[in-house]
Design an enzyme around this catalytic site. Structure first.
Site, PDB file in Angstrom:
ATOM      1  N   SER A  31       0.304 -10.732  -2.665  1.00  0.00           N
ATOM      2  CA  SER A  31       1.531 -11.353  -3.155  1.00  0.00           C
ATOM      3  C   SER A  31       1.284 -12.770  -3.634  1.00  0.00           C
ATOM      4  O   SER A  31       2.160 -13.365  -4.256  1.00  0.00           O
ATOM      5  CB  SER A  31       2.559 -11.435  -2.030  1.00  0.00           C
ATOM      6  OG  SER A  31       2.814 -10.183  -1.499  1.00  0.00           O
ATOM      7  N   HIS A  75       0.101  -6.374  -8.732  1.00  0.00           N
ATOM      8  CA  HIS A  75       1.122  -6.711  -7.733  1.00  0.00           C
ATOM      9  C   HIS A  75       2.355  -5.832  -7.946  1.00  0.00           C
ATOM     10  O   HIS A  75       3.171  -6.088  -8.835  1.00  0.00           O
ATOM     11  CB  HIS A  75       1.450  -8.206  -7.858  1.00  0.00           C
ATOM     12  CG  HIS A  75       2.442  -8.699  -6.862  1.00  0.00           C
ATOM     13  ND1 HIS A  75       3.264  -9.792  -7.078  1.00  0.00           N
ATOM     14  CD2 HIS A  75       2.760  -8.257  -5.617  1.00  0.00           C
ATOM     15  CE1 HIS A  75       4.027  -9.991  -6.031  1.00  0.00           C
ATOM     16  NE2 HIS A  75       3.754  -9.077  -5.133  1.00  0.00           N
ATOM     17  N   GLU A  95       3.343  -6.843 -11.679  1.00  0.00           N
ATOM     18  CA  GLU A  95       2.859  -8.154 -12.146  1.00  0.00           C
ATOM     19  C   GLU A  95       1.328  -8.051 -12.149  1.00  0.00           C
ATOM     20  O   GLU A  95       0.727  -7.826 -11.098  1.00  0.00           O
ATOM     21  CB  GLU A  95       3.342  -9.236 -11.169  1.00  0.00           C
ATOM     22  CG  GLU A  95       3.048 -10.656 -11.586  1.00  0.00           C
ATOM     23  CD  GLU A  95       3.595 -11.675 -10.557  1.00  0.00           C
ATOM     24  OE1 GLU A  95       3.582 -11.407  -9.341  1.00  0.00           O
ATOM     25  OE2 GLU A  95       4.035 -12.754 -10.990  1.00  0.00           O
TER      26      GLU A  95
HETATM   27  N1  LIG Z   1       6.116  -6.178   1.597  1.00  0.00           N
HETATM   28  C1  LIG Z   1       6.347  -6.463   0.330  1.00  0.00           C
HETATM   29  O1  LIG Z   1       7.495  -6.533  -0.132  1.00  0.00           O
HETATM   30  C2  LIG Z   1       5.172  -6.713  -0.585  1.00  0.00           C
HETATM   31  C3  LIG Z   1       5.385  -6.728  -1.968  1.00  0.00           C
HETATM   32  C4  LIG Z   1       4.295  -6.904  -2.816  1.00  0.00           C
HETATM   33  C5  LIG Z   1       3.035  -7.097  -2.279  1.00  0.00           C
HETATM   34  N2  LIG Z   1       2.852  -7.101  -0.921  1.00  0.00           N
HETATM   35  C6  LIG Z   1       1.493  -7.295  -0.410  1.00  0.00           C
HETATM   36  O2  LIG Z   1       0.954  -6.030  -0.063  1.00  0.00           O
HETATM   37  C7  LIG Z   1       0.047  -6.180   1.051  1.00  0.00           C
HETATM   38  C8  LIG Z   1       0.469  -5.251   2.188  1.00  0.00           C
HETATM   39  O3  LIG Z   1       1.803  -5.543   2.558  1.00  0.00           O
HETATM   40  P1  LIG Z   1       2.702  -4.470   3.353  1.00  0.00           P
HETATM   41  O4  LIG Z   1       4.081  -4.991   3.309  1.00  0.00           O
HETATM   42  O5  LIG Z   1       2.399  -3.091   2.887  1.00  0.00           O
HETATM   43  O6  LIG Z   1       2.103  -4.659   4.848  1.00  0.00           O
HETATM   44  P2  LIG Z   1       2.140  -3.626   6.083  1.00  0.00           P
HETATM   45  O7  LIG Z   1       2.002  -4.466   7.298  1.00  0.00           O
HETATM   46  O8  LIG Z   1       3.285  -2.680   5.953  1.00  0.00           O
HETATM   47  O9  LIG Z   1       0.798  -2.741   5.861  1.00  0.00           O
HETATM   48  C9  LIG Z   1      -0.508  -3.255   5.943  1.00  0.00           C
HETATM   49  C10 LIG Z   1      -1.431  -2.094   6.330  1.00  0.00           C
HETATM   50  O10 LIG Z   1      -2.794  -2.512   6.192  1.00  0.00           O
HETATM   51  C11 LIG Z   1      -3.538  -2.005   7.290  1.00  0.00           C
HETATM   52  N3  LIG Z   1      -4.730  -2.833   7.420  1.00  0.00           N
HETATM   53  C12 LIG Z   1      -4.814  -4.104   7.882  1.00  0.00           C
HETATM   54  N4  LIG Z   1      -6.090  -4.541   7.807  1.00  0.00           N
HETATM   55  C13 LIG Z   1      -6.831  -3.512   7.284  1.00  0.00           C
HETATM   56  C14 LIG Z   1      -8.205  -3.350   6.948  1.00  0.00           C
HETATM   57  N5  LIG Z   1      -9.092  -4.325   7.151  1.00  0.00           N
HETATM   58  N6  LIG Z   1      -8.614  -2.159   6.421  1.00  0.00           N
HETATM   59  C15 LIG Z   1      -7.727  -1.167   6.218  1.00  0.00           C
HETATM   60  N7  LIG Z   1      -6.400  -1.268   6.491  1.00  0.00           N
HETATM   61  C16 LIG Z   1      -5.958  -2.431   7.025  1.00  0.00           C
HETATM   62  C17 LIG Z   1      -2.577  -2.065   8.468  1.00  0.00           C
HETATM   63  O11 LIG Z   1      -2.978  -1.190   9.503  1.00  0.00           O
HETATM   64  C18 LIG Z   1      -1.254  -1.647   7.795  1.00  0.00           C
HETATM   65  O12 LIG Z   1      -1.063  -0.242   7.826  1.00  0.00           O
HETATM   66  C19 LIG Z   1       0.037  -7.668   1.409  1.00  0.00           C
HETATM   67  O13 LIG Z   1      -1.021  -8.300   0.730  1.00  0.00           O
HETATM   68  C20 LIG Z   1       1.386  -8.134   0.855  1.00  0.00           C
HETATM   69  O14 LIG Z   1       1.395  -9.510   0.555  1.00  0.00           O
HETATM   70  C21 LIG Z   1       3.895  -6.885  -0.063  1.00  0.00           C
END
Ligand SMILES: NC(=O)c1ccc[n+]([C@@H]2O[C@H](COP(=O)([O-])OP(=O)(O)OC[C@H]3O[C@@H](n4cnc5c(N)ncnc54)[C@H](O)[C@@H]3O)[C@@H](O)[C@H]2O)c1
Length: 284
Positions: free
Chosen positions: A118, A139, A151
């Site tokens: 993000s 993104h 994005e």
């Molecule tokens: N939540 C949002 O609205 C949003 C929007 C756009 C981008 N993002 C980005 O997407 C990414 C994930 O966010 P999310 O909301 O899905 O988080 P989340 O906490 O729902 O999921 C993250 C997942 O990654 C896994 N994980 C952590 N470390 C790991 C590793 N080393 N190897 C493999 N798996 C691993 C965790 O077990 C978990 O299942 C972040 O970088 C976040 O900034 C989030």
């Protein structure tokens, strides 16, 4: 190069959505997380989201098995034959850099690596690999199957061929790619997060209730949901990480995270995914 096999690392709320739209676009998807049970949970969520699309008439019932059939649980060590690998693991630069160094060693030289980060610098993440020309930010917005935008962030060394391949993939997934250059928070979160942070400060100061803050922004600004609800949906840990990237990246105190946000994350109140944030969410 046409992307046919997509690796997705991180099967949380974003990773399961990315796997869903990639499989619906006809790609074979390999989905990996730290533990198989996280991949199982993601597959169950994708099934429910496909049911929702079918109920709304957006997808034919027969598509469900076809889409699910293209997604296989995997592990990072088994992503060697993917054409493209995108990570959606926690918003932590050290974790992502370590993962990309590993993927760089595992994946074929021509494969493209992408981050769904993000806010973290695409140029710095690319530098953890020996293929910064085949590295890009992709993104997606939350919830991935519903939102139209991707994005796309070019790092300093991202090649035109990589940008073109990812643009084509985004369109195949039914998304509209919009490009920007690498800067903390890119465009979306540089504009969005200060608003969310200010809403949290407004709540902390007792200016209004959570419902009033969200109601004013929803009805008054024509936003589909208020900023506190949106923060809960994004995940308060993710919001805090993004604000810290903005604060460190620009060195400007105006991005200082609200102390209330810090305290809630310390308490494990991470929003919808943990059952409690600014609002309460019964866990199914
Ligand atoms: N939540 C949002 O609205 C949003 C929007 C756009 C981008 N993002 C980005 O997407 C990414 C994930 O966010 P999310 O909301 O899905 O988080 P989340 O906490 O729902 O999921 C993250 C997942 O990654 C896994 N994980 C952590 N470390 C790991 C590793 N080393 N190897 C493999 N798996 C691993 C965790 O077990 C978990 O299942 C972040 O970088 C976040 O900034 C989030």
């Amino acid at each position: 190069m046409e992307i046919r096999t997509v690796g997705v690392v991180g099967a949380g709320q974003m990773g399961n959505g990315i796997a869903h739209v990639a499989a619906a676009a006809g790609c074979r998807v390999l989905l990996a997380d730290l533990e198989p049970r996280f991949v199982e949970r993601a597959l169950s969520t994708i099934g429910k989201n496909l049911d929702r699309e079918i109920a709304k008439g957006k997808r034919a019932p027969a598509d469900k098995d076809a889409v699910l059939g293209r997604i296989a649980g995997s592990e990072v060590s088994r992503l060697g034959d993917a054409d493209f690998v995108i990570e959606a693991v926690v918003e932590n630069e050290d974790v992502k850099r370590e993962l990309f160094a590993r993927l760089d060693a595992i994946c074929r030289p021509e494969a493209i690596l992408a981050s769904n980060t993000s806010s973290i610098s695409i140029t710095r993440l690319a530098a953890a690999t020996k293929r910064p020309d085949r590295f890009i930010g992709m993104h997606f917005m939350n919830p991935v199957p519903v939102m139209g935008l991707v994005e796309v962030i070019r790092g300093l060394a991202t090649s035109d061929a990589t940008a073109a391949a990812v643009e084509e993939l985004a369109r195949r997934m039914g998304k509209t790619p919009i490009f920007c250059n690498d800067a903390p928070g890119f465009v979306s979160n540089r504009v969005l997060m200060p608003m969310i942070n200010e809403a949290i400060e407004t709540l902390r100061e007792g200016v209004a209730t959570r419902e009033a803050i969200d109601g004013i922004m929803k009805l008054g600004m024509n936003h589909p949901m208020g900023p506190l609800t949106l923060a809960d949906f994004i995940g308060l840990d993710t919001c805090l990480s993004i604000l810290r990237v903005l604060q460190n990246g620009f060195g400007d105190p105006r991005y200082r995270p609200s102390p209330l946000l810090v305290k809630m994350v310390d308490a494990g109140w991470l929003g919808k995914k943990s059952g409690r944030g600014f609002y309460e969410y019964p866990q199914s």
